[in-house]
Design a protein around this motif. Structure first.
Motif, short mmCIF file in Angstrom:
data_model
loop_
_atom_site.label_atom_id
_atom_site.label_comp_id
_atom_site.label_asym_id
_atom_site.label_seq_id
_atom_site.Cartn_x
_atom_site.Cartn_y
_atom_site.Cartn_z
N PHE A 93 0.87 -1.18 0.00
CA PHE A 93 0.00 0.00 0.00
C PHE A 93 0.91 1.22 0.00
N ARG A 104 -4.12 -0.36 7.16
CA ARG A 104 -3.21 -0.85 6.10
C ARG A 104 -1.82 -1.14 6.69
N GLN A 194 0.49 -0.96 -8.83
CA GLN A 194 1.27 0.28 -8.62
C GLN A 194 1.45 1.02 -9.94
#
Ligand code: NAD
Length: 259
Positions: A93, A104, A194
């Motif tokens: 993350f 997260r 990503q």
């Protein structure tokens, strides 16, 4: 009897390639992820058919300590041994520290770091009783270097490198080695997300320009590492040639950490 290997987080990406190559090298395999879908079990059957080895799928959530420990027990019981443990499950993350969601952070530390503590703690007595074993932790170039906005991931991966060294020292002389592989960028779903996120942020760039101009800035070779290269490195660390390699990291990163 065939040797056995458990690979956590192995219904996708690097873990699946490691499982495939270990099966090709003659190991019986326990695949794992947190889901328990028909396609997970079908995947085990596919890898079994491809390699001629026994391959099972065991659902267990690596965010949960009890699941991690039970997974090792189930793999050992079902396959009749545990020669190799590969701690591979991981998530990512990306956000600045001050905006990083606590949930997260906790999930990344649990899955990318603490799960390896729980599986390893459970595996060591089994490996000692069997007279040896191999533990391979899939760390990252981010176990050795930092990047902005990846605080939890970098902390977890640096943590697993330290954990690897400590376990190796505790096990030295017991015929059990513990090492970490540190891949650079590998084009798996984890990295694809990503790239998509970066492409959304840099809307003037096409996806392949994001790869060339942003992602590959870190990786001097300008080429992705392949999942097969990580699988083969794992097979090597489990071979007799690697019996005296312990407590170290092997970078497979196109030169990233030479910088
Ligand atoms: P991926 O998303 O393809 O695979 C991750 C695997 O972990 C999947 O099988 C997923 O189901 C599993 N997983 C996620 N959460 C889980 C949970 N709670 N319990 C059990 N399994 C869970 O990503 P990947 O790139 O193959 O990543 C595998 C490992 O390699 C990770 O530890 C990652 O940090 C590391 N790594 C990846 C790269 C890269 O560039 N792709 C680079 C360095 C290190």
């Amino acid at each position: 009897m065939a040797k056995t290997a458990l690979v956590t987080g192995s219904n996708s990406g690097i873990g699946l390639a490691i499982a495939r190559q270990m099966a090709q090298a003659g190991y019986q395999i326990a695949l794992n992820s947190f889901t328990d879908r028909p396609e997970d079990h079908a995947l085990a059957e596919t890898v079994a058919a491809e390699t001629g080895q026994r391959v099972i799928y065991l659902a267990a959530d690596m965010a949960k300590p009890a699941d991690c420990r039970a997974l090792v027990e189930r793999a050992h019981e079902t396959l009749g041994g545990l020669d190799v443990l590969v701690n591979n499950a991981g998530i990512q993350f990306v956000a600045p520290v001050e905006e990083f969601p606590q949930e997260r952070w906790d999930a990344i530390i649990a899955i990318n770091l603490s799960s390896a503590f729980h599986t390893t703690a459970k595996a060591i007595p089994l490996m000692k009783a069997a007279g040896g074993g191999r533990i391979v932790n899939i760390a990252s170039a981010h176990g050795l270097r930092a990047s902005p906005f990846k605080s939890a991931y970098v902390a977890a991966k640096h943590g697993i490198v330290g954990f690897t060294k400590t376990v190796a020292l505790e096990l030295a002389g017991s015929n059990i080695t513990c090492n970490a592989i540190c891949p650079g960028f590998v084009r798996t779903p984890l990295v694809e997300k990503q790239i998509d996120d970066l492409a959304a942020t840099h809307s003037h760039l096409r996806k392949e320009e994001v790869v060339r101009d942003i992602v590959m800035q870190k990786q001097p070779s300008k080429q992705f590492v392949t999942v097969e290269q990580i699988g083969a490195t794992t097979v090597f660390l489990c071979s007799d040639a690697a019996a005296q390699i312990t407590g170290t990291t092997i970078s497979v990163d196109g030169g990233w950490t030479a910088q």
